[in-house]
Design an enzyme around this catalytic site. Sequence first.
Site, short mmCIF file in Angstrom:
data_model
loop_
_atom_site.label_atom_id
_atom_site.label_comp_id
_atom_site.label_asym_id
_atom_site.label_seq_id
_atom_site.Cartn_x
_atom_site.Cartn_y
_atom_site.Cartn_z
N GLN A 1 3.07 9.96 1.06
CA GLN A 1 4.36 9.28 1.24
C GLN A 1 5.35 9.59 0.13
O GLN A 1 6.54 9.37 0.29
CB GLN A 1 4.17 7.77 1.36
CG GLN A 1 3.47 7.36 2.65
CD GLN A 1 3.28 5.86 2.72
OE1 GLN A 1 2.30 5.34 2.22
NE2 GLN A 1 4.24 5.19 3.34
N CYS B 1 5.72 -0.25 7.47
CA CYS B 1 5.40 0.94 6.67
C CYS B 1 6.63 1.34 5.86
O CYS B 1 7.75 1.34 6.38
CB CYS B 1 5.00 2.07 7.61
SG CYS B 1 4.56 3.60 6.77
N LEU B 2 6.40 1.69 4.61
CA LEU B 2 7.51 2.13 3.76
C LEU B 2 8.14 3.42 4.28
O LEU B 2 9.30 3.69 4.00
CB LEU B 2 7.03 2.33 2.32
CG LEU B 2 6.59 1.06 1.59
CD1 LEU B 2 6.04 1.41 0.20
CD2 LEU B 2 7.71 0.05 1.50
N HIS C 1 -4.64 1.71 7.51
CA HIS C 1 -3.25 2.18 7.64
C HIS C 1 -3.00 3.34 6.67
O HIS C 1 -2.46 4.38 7.06
CB HIS C 1 -2.30 1.00 7.35
CG HIS C 1 -0.86 1.36 7.35
ND1 HIS C 1 -0.01 0.98 8.37
CD2 HIS C 1 -0.09 2.05 6.47
CE1 HIS C 1 1.21 1.43 8.11
NE2 HIS C 1 1.18 2.09 6.96
N GLU C 2 -3.39 3.15 5.41
CA GLU C 2 -3.14 4.18 4.41
C GLU C 2 -4.01 5.42 4.65
O GLU C 2 -3.57 6.55 4.43
CB GLU C 2 -3.35 3.64 2.99
CG GLU C 2 -2.43 2.48 2.61
CD GLU C 2 -0.95 2.75 2.80
OE1 GLU C 2 -0.51 3.91 2.73
OE2 GLU C 2 -0.20 1.78 3.02
N HIS D 1 -2.39 7.74 6.99
CA HIS D 1 -1.40 8.60 6.34
C HIS D 1 -2.06 9.87 5.79
O HIS D 1 -1.49 10.96 5.89
CB HIS D 1 -0.71 7.87 5.18
CG HIS D 1 0.41 6.98 5.57
ND1 HIS D 1 1.55 7.45 6.18
CD2 HIS D 1 0.58 5.65 5.42
CE1 HIS D 1 2.38 6.44 6.40
NE2 HIS D 1 1.81 5.33 5.96
N GLY E 1 0.83 -1.19 0.00
CA GLY E 1 0.00 0.00 0.00
C GLY E 1 0.86 1.24 0.00
O GLY E 1 2.03 1.20 0.41
#
Length: 171
Positions: free
Chosen positions: A50, A95-96, A137-138, A141, A45
């Site tokens: 991000q 997470c990235l 999660h996204e 962000h 994702g």
Amino acid sequence: MIQEVLVYPNKLLRESSKDVLHFDEHLHSLLHDMYETMVAKEGIGLAAVQIGVLLNVLIINLVDEEGCQKIENLYEIINPVILEKDGSTIYQEGCLSVPGYYDEIERAEHIKVSYYDRNGNRCEEEFTDLMAIAVQHEMDHLKGRLFIEKLSYLKRKKFDKEWKKKQKAGK
């Protein structure tokens, strides 16, 4: 084009994103770049913030049984709103934007989401299990929140100490 993924504690990750107003080539290009970036970074994702774009855009592409991410399974979710949520589940998230760190996070097990696709068509869908976790999660962000904010006080203190040490070693 593959973009740089912002890494915590980059201040832009704390900003709230704005709704998409124009469903045009600019948006389609952003979605393409996000997909290429997510796959290159081995994520499931990615939120637009991000990669430094403050728009309410996220993508999710879960890995299938063979361990592949097929583009036909890609979700492009624009201006999402959670309409309903229930249940509770705990999943070890990563997470990235917080590379190399994983921890157990509690989230709703089932969600119903309203969103728009790349062409501005309104969609409504129910998600469970990992897909529900990834969407939540996204969406965090998009509100300027990271999963590490859901850690207990002690776990967060430990994370902050280890993260600072890791950042110093990397410079």
